[in-house]
Write an enzyme that holds these catalytic residues in place. Structure first.
Site, PDB file in Angstrom:
ATOM      1  N   ASP A   1     -24.130  -0.863  31.352  1.00  0.00           N
ATOM      2  CA  ASP A   1     -23.564  -2.075  30.762  1.00  0.00           C
ATOM      3  C   ASP A   1     -23.681  -3.290  31.660  1.00  0.00           C
ATOM      4  OD1 ASP A   1     -22.802  -1.087  28.320  1.00  0.00           O
ATOM      5  OD2 ASP A   1     -21.060  -0.116  29.197  1.00  0.00           O
TER       6      ASP A   1
ATOM      7  N   HIS B   1     -18.541   4.997  36.679  1.00  0.00           N
ATOM      8  CA  HIS B   1     -18.761   5.786  35.468  1.00  0.00           C
ATOM      9  C   HIS B   1     -18.005   7.087  35.588  1.00  0.00           C
ATOM     10  CE1 HIS B   1     -20.782   7.796  32.151  1.00  0.00           C
ATOM     11  NE2 HIS B   1     -21.108   6.588  31.751  1.00  0.00           N
TER      12      HIS B   1
HETATM   13  N1  CMC Z   1     -13.809  -1.671  40.119  1.00  0.00           N
HETATM   14  C1  CMC Z   1     -12.970  -1.385  41.142  1.00  0.00           C
HETATM   15  N2  CMC Z   1     -12.496  -0.152  41.405  1.00  0.00           N
HETATM   16  C2  CMC Z   1     -12.879   0.832  40.586  1.00  0.00           C
HETATM   17  C3  CMC Z   1     -13.737   0.617  39.502  1.00  0.00           C
HETATM   18  C4  CMC Z   1     -14.213  -0.697  39.283  1.00  0.00           C
HETATM   19  N3  CMC Z   1     -15.049  -0.959  38.266  1.00  0.00           N
HETATM   20  N4  CMC Z   1     -13.949   1.777  38.838  1.00  0.00           N
HETATM   21  C5  CMC Z   1     -13.247   2.699  39.485  1.00  0.00           C
HETATM   22  N5  CMC Z   1     -12.590   2.145  40.556  1.00  0.00           N
HETATM   23  C6  CMC Z   1     -11.770   2.833  41.566  1.00  0.00           C
HETATM   24  C7  CMC Z   1     -10.414   3.208  41.017  1.00  0.00           C
HETATM   25  O1  CMC Z   1      -9.465   2.192  41.255  1.00  0.00           O
HETATM   26  C8  CMC Z   1     -10.129   4.481  41.792  1.00  0.00           C
HETATM   27  O2  CMC Z   1      -9.757   4.105  43.085  1.00  0.00           O
HETATM   28  P1  CMC Z   1      -8.702   5.014  43.934  1.00  0.00           P
HETATM   29  O3  CMC Z   1      -9.365   6.343  44.083  1.00  0.00           O
HETATM   30  O4  CMC Z   1      -8.522   4.260  45.211  1.00  0.00           O
HETATM   31  O5  CMC Z   1      -7.452   5.059  43.097  1.00  0.00           O
HETATM   32  C9  CMC Z   1     -11.481   5.162  41.893  1.00  0.00           C
HETATM   33  O6  CMC Z   1     -12.430   4.074  41.850  1.00  0.00           O
HETATM   34  C10 CMC Z   1     -11.785   6.152  40.768  1.00  0.00           C
HETATM   35  O7  CMC Z   1     -11.618   5.479  39.520  1.00  0.00           O
HETATM   36  P2  CMC Z   1     -11.147   6.168  38.168  1.00  0.00           P
HETATM   37  O8  CMC Z   1     -10.514   5.131  37.300  1.00  0.00           O
HETATM   38  O9  CMC Z   1     -10.348   7.398  38.492  1.00  0.00           O
HETATM   39  O10 CMC Z   1     -12.522   6.637  37.571  1.00  0.00           O
HETATM   40  P3  CMC Z   1     -12.749   7.088  36.075  1.00  0.00           P
HETATM   41  O11 CMC Z   1     -13.858   8.073  36.122  1.00  0.00           O
HETATM   42  O12 CMC Z   1     -11.479   7.506  35.424  1.00  0.00           O
HETATM   43  O13 CMC Z   1     -13.196   5.722  35.368  1.00  0.00           O
HETATM   44  C11 CMC Z   1     -14.481   3.971  34.462  1.00  0.00           C
HETATM   45  C12 CMC Z   1     -14.484   5.403  35.027  1.00  0.00           C
HETATM   46  C13 CMC Z   1     -15.871   3.670  33.877  1.00  0.00           C
HETATM   47  C14 CMC Z   1     -13.446   3.839  33.334  1.00  0.00           C
HETATM   48  C15 CMC Z   1     -14.138   2.992  35.617  1.00  0.00           C
HETATM   49  O14 CMC Z   1     -15.079   3.119  36.675  1.00  0.00           O
HETATM   50  C16 CMC Z   1     -14.048   1.528  35.147  1.00  0.00           C
HETATM   51  O15 CMC Z   1     -12.988   1.099  34.697  1.00  0.00           O
HETATM   52  N6  CMC Z   1     -15.198   0.764  35.252  1.00  0.00           N
HETATM   53  C17 CMC Z   1     -15.216  -0.591  34.753  1.00  0.00           C
HETATM   54  C18 CMC Z   1     -15.443  -0.599  33.251  1.00  0.00           C
HETATM   55  C19 CMC Z   1     -16.865  -0.228  32.870  1.00  0.00           C
HETATM   56  O16 CMC Z   1     -17.836  -0.723  33.438  1.00  0.00           O
HETATM   57  N7  CMC Z   1     -17.002   0.646  31.857  1.00  0.00           N
HETATM   58  C20 CMC Z   1     -18.288   1.060  31.327  1.00  0.00           C
HETATM   59  C21 CMC Z   1     -18.580   2.498  31.545  1.00  0.00           C
HETATM   60  S1  CMC Z   1     -20.278   2.889  31.163  1.00  0.00           S
HETATM   61  C22 CMC Z   1     -20.375   2.744  29.469  1.00  0.00           C
HETATM   62  C23 CMC Z   1     -19.958   3.970  28.748  1.00  0.00           C
HETATM   63  O17 CMC Z   1     -20.638   5.011  28.861  1.00  0.00           O
HETATM   64  O18 CMC Z   1     -18.961   3.873  28.035  1.00  0.00           O
END
Ligand code: CMC
Length: 428
Positions: free
Chosen positions: A364, A307
């Site tokens: 989710d 998240h």
């Molecule tokens: N699976 C594998 N690796 C992940 C995941 C995941 N679901 N989420 C983040 N990472 C890794 C990412 O690759 C990165 O690794 P590194 O530091 O080695 O490059 C690190 O964790 C940080 O990730 P980020 O993309 O910089 O984190 P963010 O805060 O920008 O993204 C997120 C948050 C929710 C978009 C992401 O965690 C994600 O894509 N999750 C899966 C989709 C999901 O479940 N979304 C629903 C969110 S809750 C509903 C809402 O409120 O909208």
């Protein structure tokens, strides 16, 4: 003592006030940055460090896993209040008195009938249309059927827009569902409460009596409360920014529905189920998918994990996990996809990759499996999220208007070509 931040650029110092929120969070107010520096802006793609507004609606602390609406803890709200009570709180600022609540409920019920001409629009969609697209279109079409509410210029206009939206939105959602299922379009039954009505409109068919399951209604009510608001997320920011141009509440919410659709936001609940089904079809090898999620050369991510704000645990996920367990016990669910979800959660939570990056199951992860147990097809999951989020969109839109926020218009750093001469066809 007033707090301030000092920015030094090319040896010149600029001072900016630091504002403090209720919970002692700090924000540097850079409102005057461009004017005092002669045009310098800040760059913050994804707005990871940028507050777009001051808000009194929702407080969340991602590190501590806290979520509160208007000061009330989400744990208490889900236990003691119903969806519409929390909606009133979020929109108008206080929990309603009994009299206010009854009036609010009645005014919403009075709006539950849709204009029959709406059916012409829904008839135009192919059966394969995604219900989120139908919902966004029909929400926007509310302006055509309520032209007096296109410009919301008084408290009365706003109240009328609110009850129209809360009254008709679940019916539109149910109709979007019926369209894709090829079943008759149902009407609301004003003797039922808000959540019961949603269940009945979605699932009642003319050939059988619909039996309401109180445990399913309770689980859905809790799930809907958990989704009501989540401060300045992607769809809510979209609603505020659309509304900042003085666009109507209906079209601003329609923009929010579109923003919610994406799989990194509300669409994640659909993506979770699709992922679990893929794992099942592929033989149920959870470890293989965990390995794929960790592999930086593989675009696969574990849907329902991680998240942007919650970096410890998602308090909504904790509450809903319990509701999910109660529901599955009551329904006697023996769903292999649920077993995969549980296994996946267990393995991921023990894995160093996820622990190090603070990736926990988000709301989710569980909402998808609850919707599936209740009988919703995957395409409807994000629609259900939209019904839940509606009060938040409305409350945030209202706050933006009450605060007289200026039109949302970010700046950019231009990195394209400098001026160049036009090339004729032969020269390109
Ligand atoms: N699976 C594998 N690796 C992940 C995941 C995941 N679901 N989420 C983040 N990472 C890794 C990412 O690759 C990165 O690794 P590194 O530091 O080695 O490059 C690190 O964790 C940080 O990730 P980020 O993309 O910089 O984190 P963010 O805060 O920008 O993204 C997120 C948050 C929710 C978009 C992401 O965690 C994600 O894509 N999750 C899966 C989709 C999901 O479940 N979304 C629903 C969110 S809750 C509903 C809402 O409120 O909208």
């Amino acid at each position: 003592m007033s707090e301030k931040a000092i920015l030094e650029i090319d040896g010149k110092k600029y001072e900016f006030p630091v504002k403090r929120g209720t919970e002692n969070e700090l924000a540097i107010d850079i409102n005057t940055l461009r004017s005092v520096t002669g045009g310098i802006i800040t760059l913050d793609s994804g707005f990871k460090n940028t507050g777009s507004c001051e808000s009194e609606i929702t407080f969340l602390d991602g590190e501590k896993g806290i979520l509160r609406h208007r000061g009330y803890a989400i744990e208490e709200l889900t236990k003691k209040a119903c969806f519409l009570e929390v909606a009133y709180l979020i929109i108008f600022g206080e929990l309603p008195t009994k009299k206010e609540f009854e009036k609010f409920g009645m005014d919403i019920k009075k709006q539950s009938l849709l204009d029959e001409e709406m059916k012409n629009i829904i008839d135009g969609f192919p059966k394969v249309a995604h219900p989120m697209g139908i919902l966004a279109s029909l929400t926007s079409a509310l302006t055509a059927f309520n032209p007096e509410l296109v410009n919301v210029s008084s408290t009365e206009d706003f109240y009328n827009s609110v009850v129209v939206l809360l009254g008709k939105f679940p019916v539109l959602a149910a109709w979007a569902h019926s369209k894709t299922q090829g079943t008759p379009l149902n009407y609301a039954d004003n003797s039922l409460n808000y959540i019961e009505n949603i269940m009945q409109m979605m699932f009642e068919i003319p050939t059988e009596e619909y039996k309401m399951n109180p445990i399913a209604v309770k689980a859905l009510d809790e799930l809907m409360i958990l989704h009501e608001d989540h401060e300045q997320n992607c769809s809510t920011s979209t609603v505020r920014i659309a509304g900042s141009s003085e666009a109507s509440l209906f079209v601003s919410v329609s923009a929010g529905v579109s923003a919610l659709w994406g799989r990194l936001h509300g669409g994640a609940n659909q993506a979770v189920l699709e992922m679990l089904e893929d794992i099942q079809k592929d033989g149920g090898d959870v470890e293989k998918y965990i390995a794929r999620a960790k592999d930086k050369n593989d675009p696969f991510r574990l849907m329902g994990f991680g998240h942007r704000v919650y970096k410890n645990f998602d308090p909504r996920a904790r509450i809903i996990k319990k509701a999910a367990d109660d529901l599955f016990e009551d329904l006697g669910t023996n769903d292999p996809v649920l077993a995969i979800a549980k296994h996946l959660e267990e393995v991921a939570l023990k894995d160093e990759y996820f622990a190090k990056r603070k990736l926990y199951p988000n709301v989710d992860f569980y909402s998808g499996i609850i919707y599936r147990a209740l009988g919703f097809p995957v395409e409807m999951f994000t629609v259900m999220f939209a019904i839940g989020r509606l009060p938040g969109w409305i409350g945030q839109w209202r706050e933006m208007r009450l605060n007289k926020e200026p039109i949302g218009r970010p700046r950019q750093l231009y990195t394209g070509y400098a001026l160049r001469d036009f090339k004729e066809f032969g020269e390109r």
